[in-house]
Design a protein around this motif. Structure first.
Motif, mmCIF file in Angstrom:
data_model
loop_
_atom_site.group_PDB
_atom_site.id
_atom_site.type_symbol
_atom_site.label_atom_id
_atom_site.label_comp_id
_atom_site.label_asym_id
_atom_site.label_seq_id
_atom_site.Cartn_x
_atom_site.Cartn_y
_atom_site.Cartn_z
ATOM 1 N N ASP A 185 12.273 6.671 -0.689
ATOM 2 C CA ASP A 185 11.361 7.397 -1.511
ATOM 3 C C ASP A 185 10.788 8.459 0.664
ATOM 4 O OD1 ASP A 185 10.387 6.584 -3.468
ATOM 5 O OD2 ASP A 185 8.472 5.519 -2.724
ATOM 6 N N ALA A 186 11.225 8.113 0.999
ATOM 7 C CA ALA A 186 11.031 8.485 2.038
ATOM 8 C C ALA A 186 12.383 9.669 2.326
ATOM 9 C CB ALA A 186 11.279 7.933 3.593
ATOM 10 N N PHE A 187 14.045 8.708 1.911
ATOM 11 C CA PHE A 187 14.524 9.625 2.000
ATOM 12 C C PHE A 187 14.999 11.199 1.688
ATOM 13 C CE2 PHE A 187 19.125 10.920 0.024
ATOM 14 C CZ PHE A 187 19.674 10.926 1.585
ATOM 15 N N PHE A 188 14.187 10.993 0.666
ATOM 16 C CA PHE A 188 14.083 11.833 -0.828
ATOM 17 C C PHE A 188 13.181 13.009 -0.181
ATOM 18 C CE2 PHE A 188 16.931 9.574 -2.898
ATOM 19 C CZ PHE A 188 17.281 10.328 -4.209
ATOM 20 N N GLN A 189 12.004 12.344 0.086
ATOM 21 C CA GLN A 189 11.240 13.239 0.653
ATOM 22 C C GLN A 189 11.108 14.271 2.068
ATOM 23 O OE1 GLN A 189 8.013 13.656 -0.233
ATOM 24 N NE2 GLN A 189 7.383 14.985 1.111
ATOM 25 N N LYS A 190 12.664 13.787 2.888
ATOM 26 C CA LYS A 190 12.623 14.775 3.848
ATOM 27 C C LYS A 190 13.717 15.296 3.264
ATOM 28 C CE LYS A 190 13.269 12.758 7.777
ATOM 29 N NZ LYS A 190 12.849 13.580 8.778
ATOM 30 N N MET A 191 14.729 14.693 2.203
ATOM 31 C CA MET A 191 15.946 15.194 1.854
ATOM 32 C C MET A 191 15.883 16.327 0.478
ATOM 33 S SD MET A 191 18.273 14.465 4.723
ATOM 34 C CE MET A 191 18.565 13.710 5.699
ATOM 35 N N ASP A 192 15.134 16.162 -0.481
ATOM 36 C CA ASP A 192 15.528 16.897 -1.340
ATOM 37 C C ASP A 192 14.275 17.712 -1.304
ATOM 38 O OD1 ASP A 192 15.685 17.878 -3.966
ATOM 39 O OD2 ASP A 192 14.045 15.752 -4.437
ATOM 40 N N LYS A 193 15.543 19.153 -0.989
ATOM 41 C CA LYS A 193 14.265 20.425 0.050
ATOM 42 C C LYS A 193 13.799 21.179 -1.601
ATOM 43 C CE LYS A 193 15.374 20.297 4.294
ATOM 44 N NZ LYS A 193 14.408 19.641 5.088
ATOM 45 N N ASN A 194 14.616 21.032 -3.037
ATOM 46 C CA ASN A 194 14.140 22.075 -4.066
ATOM 47 C C ASN A 194 13.250 20.996 -5.597
ATOM 48 O OD1 ASN A 194 16.051 20.487 -5.052
ATOM 49 N ND2 ASN A 194 17.425 22.858 -5.529
ATOM 50 N N LYS A 195 13.330 19.799 -5.040
ATOM 51 C CA LYS A 195 12.308 18.614 -5.584
ATOM 52 C C LYS A 195 13.043 17.999 -6.780
ATOM 53 C CE LYS A 195 9.669 18.324 -2.118
ATOM 54 N NZ LYS A 195 9.999 17.034 -0.911
ATOM 55 N N ASP A 196 13.998 17.829 -7.021
ATOM 56 C CA ASP A 196 14.260 18.093 -8.551
ATOM 57 C C ASP A 196 15.261 16.701 -8.493
ATOM 58 O OD1 ASP A 196 16.972 18.029 -6.501
ATOM 59 O OD2 ASP A 196 18.206 19.855 -7.925
ATOM 60 N N GLY A 197 15.008 16.015 -7.540
ATOM 61 C CA GLY A 197 15.306 14.532 -7.759
ATOM 62 C C GLY A 197 17.144 13.977 -7.462
ATOM 63 N N VAL A 198 16.939 14.913 -6.606
ATOM 64 C CA VAL A 198 18.876 14.337 -5.896
ATOM 65 C C VAL A 198 18.863 15.682 -4.576
ATOM 66 C CG1 VAL A 198 19.816 14.582 -8.236
ATOM 67 C CG2 VAL A 198 20.058 16.734 -7.886
ATOM 68 N N VAL A 199 19.925 15.023 -4.444
ATOM 69 C CA VAL A 199 20.229 15.332 -2.642
ATOM 70 C C VAL A 199 21.657 16.246 -3.109
ATOM 71 C CG1 VAL A 199 19.976 14.708 0.025
ATOM 72 C CG2 VAL A 199 18.419 14.157 -1.694
ATOM 73 N N THR A 200 21.786 17.097 -2.800
ATOM 74 C CA THR A 200 23.293 18.142 -2.511
ATOM 75 C C THR A 200 23.408 18.027 -1.174
ATOM 76 O OG1 THR A 200 22.495 20.240 -1.561
ATOM 77 C CG2 THR A 200 22.550 19.517 -3.845
ATOM 78 N N LEU A 201 24.659 18.402 -0.338
ATOM 79 C CA LEU A 201 25.430 18.036 0.373
ATOM 80 C C LEU A 201 24.979 18.348 1.707
ATOM 81 C CD1 LEU A 201 27.330 17.167 2.684
ATOM 82 C CD2 LEU A 201 28.704 18.954 1.551
ATOM 83 N N GLU A 202 24.763 20.094 1.136
ATOM 84 C CA GLU A 202 24.084 20.888 1.881
ATOM 85 C C GLU A 202 22.415 20.401 2.665
ATOM 86 O OE1 GLU A 202 25.187 23.635 3.626
ATOM 87 O OE2 GLU A 202 26.835 22.517 2.468
ATOM 88 N N GLU A 203 21.554 20.226 0.847
ATOM 89 C CA GLU A 203 20.792 19.468 1.562
ATOM 90 C C GLU A 203 20.100 18.625 2.528
ATOM 91 O OE1 GLU A 203 17.215 20.108 -2.459
ATOM 92 O OE2 GLU A 203 18.723 18.455 -2.406
ATOM 93 N N PHE A 204 21.596 17.414 2.305
ATOM 94 C CA PHE A 204 21.679 16.778 3.369
ATOM 95 C C PHE A 204 22.073 16.863 4.413
ATOM 96 C CE2 PHE A 204 24.288 13.002 5.020
ATOM 97 C CZ PHE A 204 24.198 12.088 5.020
#
Length: 225
Positions: A185-204
């Motif tokens: 949850d903490a990882f996605f809160q920080k990394m998932d900028k557009n809140k679509d449920g996945v983290v892209t390379l650029e977001e990471f």
């Protein structure tokens, strides 16, 4: 999230150290004897110039790495079981097999179940002497288990659980049912900028660059070799 990231980075650092010991022939040999052998390296691997151009290692470093690799792996390849055995030595109080599996796949860029010397060198070059972006890209691909270009919650959960298994009884806080999910949850809160449920390379990459702990961890690579 910071604790999980720190453990993951420690794991990769231990991997690098073990790979260095593997390819330089020091897993079994006495250090003094090995240093003496290194001073007399004269073998010139085929395609050395091409590998030098593709990596951040010098010719002499590649010669040393190649000689040690061939001494320890006469077949010229490392399979997953051997890789797991090497990695497990650094985590005697836990089960590193699953995390080593993910690391093996990250190095096995051809997805053929074995790692050649070229695979080792390319991975080590990126982790030890690559740019910040190259190191972050490598880490992203480690987390992107199914290699679809995204990190989803299931993949991150598997990585977090593998890290806890690897650390064993030294894991803090102790593993409870909801701890891995809290990290995810903490990882996605920080990394998932557009809140679509996945983290892209650029977001990471953006998320990592905004994380001071992650940046300090990446700097550790520069002091390994």
């Amino acid at each position: 999230m910071a604790g999980c990231t720190s453990r993951c980075r420690q794991g990769v650092l231990k991997l690098i150290q073990s790979l260095q010991r593997l390819v330089s022939g020091t897993l079994i040999k006495d250090k003094t004897d090995d240093e003496l052998e290194m001073t007399t390296v004269c073998h010139r691997p085929e395609g050395l110039e091409q590998m030098e151009a593709q990596t951040n290692f010098t010719k002499q470093e590649l010669q040393i790495l190649y000689r040690g690799f061939k001494n320890e792996c006469p077949s010229g390849v490392v399979n997953e079981e051997t890789f797991k055995h090497i990695y497990a030595q650094f985590f005697p109080h836990g089960d590193a097999s699953m995390y080593a599996h993910y690391l093996f796949n990250a190095f096995d860029t051809m997805n053929n179940g074995s790692i050649k010397f070229e695979d080792f060198v390319m991975g080590l070059s990126t982790l030890l002497r690559g740019t910040l972006r190259e190191k972050l890209e490598w880490t992203f691909h480690l987390y992107d288990i199914n290699r679809d270009g995204y990190i989803n919650r299931e993949e991150m959960t598997e990585i977090v659980r593998a890290i806890y298994d690897m650390m064993g009884k030294y894991t803090y806080p102790a593993l409870k049912g909801d701890v891995p999910q809290q990290h995810v949850d903490a990882f996605f809160q920080k990394m998932d900028k557009n809140k679509d449920g996945v983290v892209t390379l650029e977001e990471f990459i953006i998320g990592c660059q905004e994380d001071e702990i992650m940046m300090r961890s990446m700097q550790l690579f520069e002091n390994v070799m």
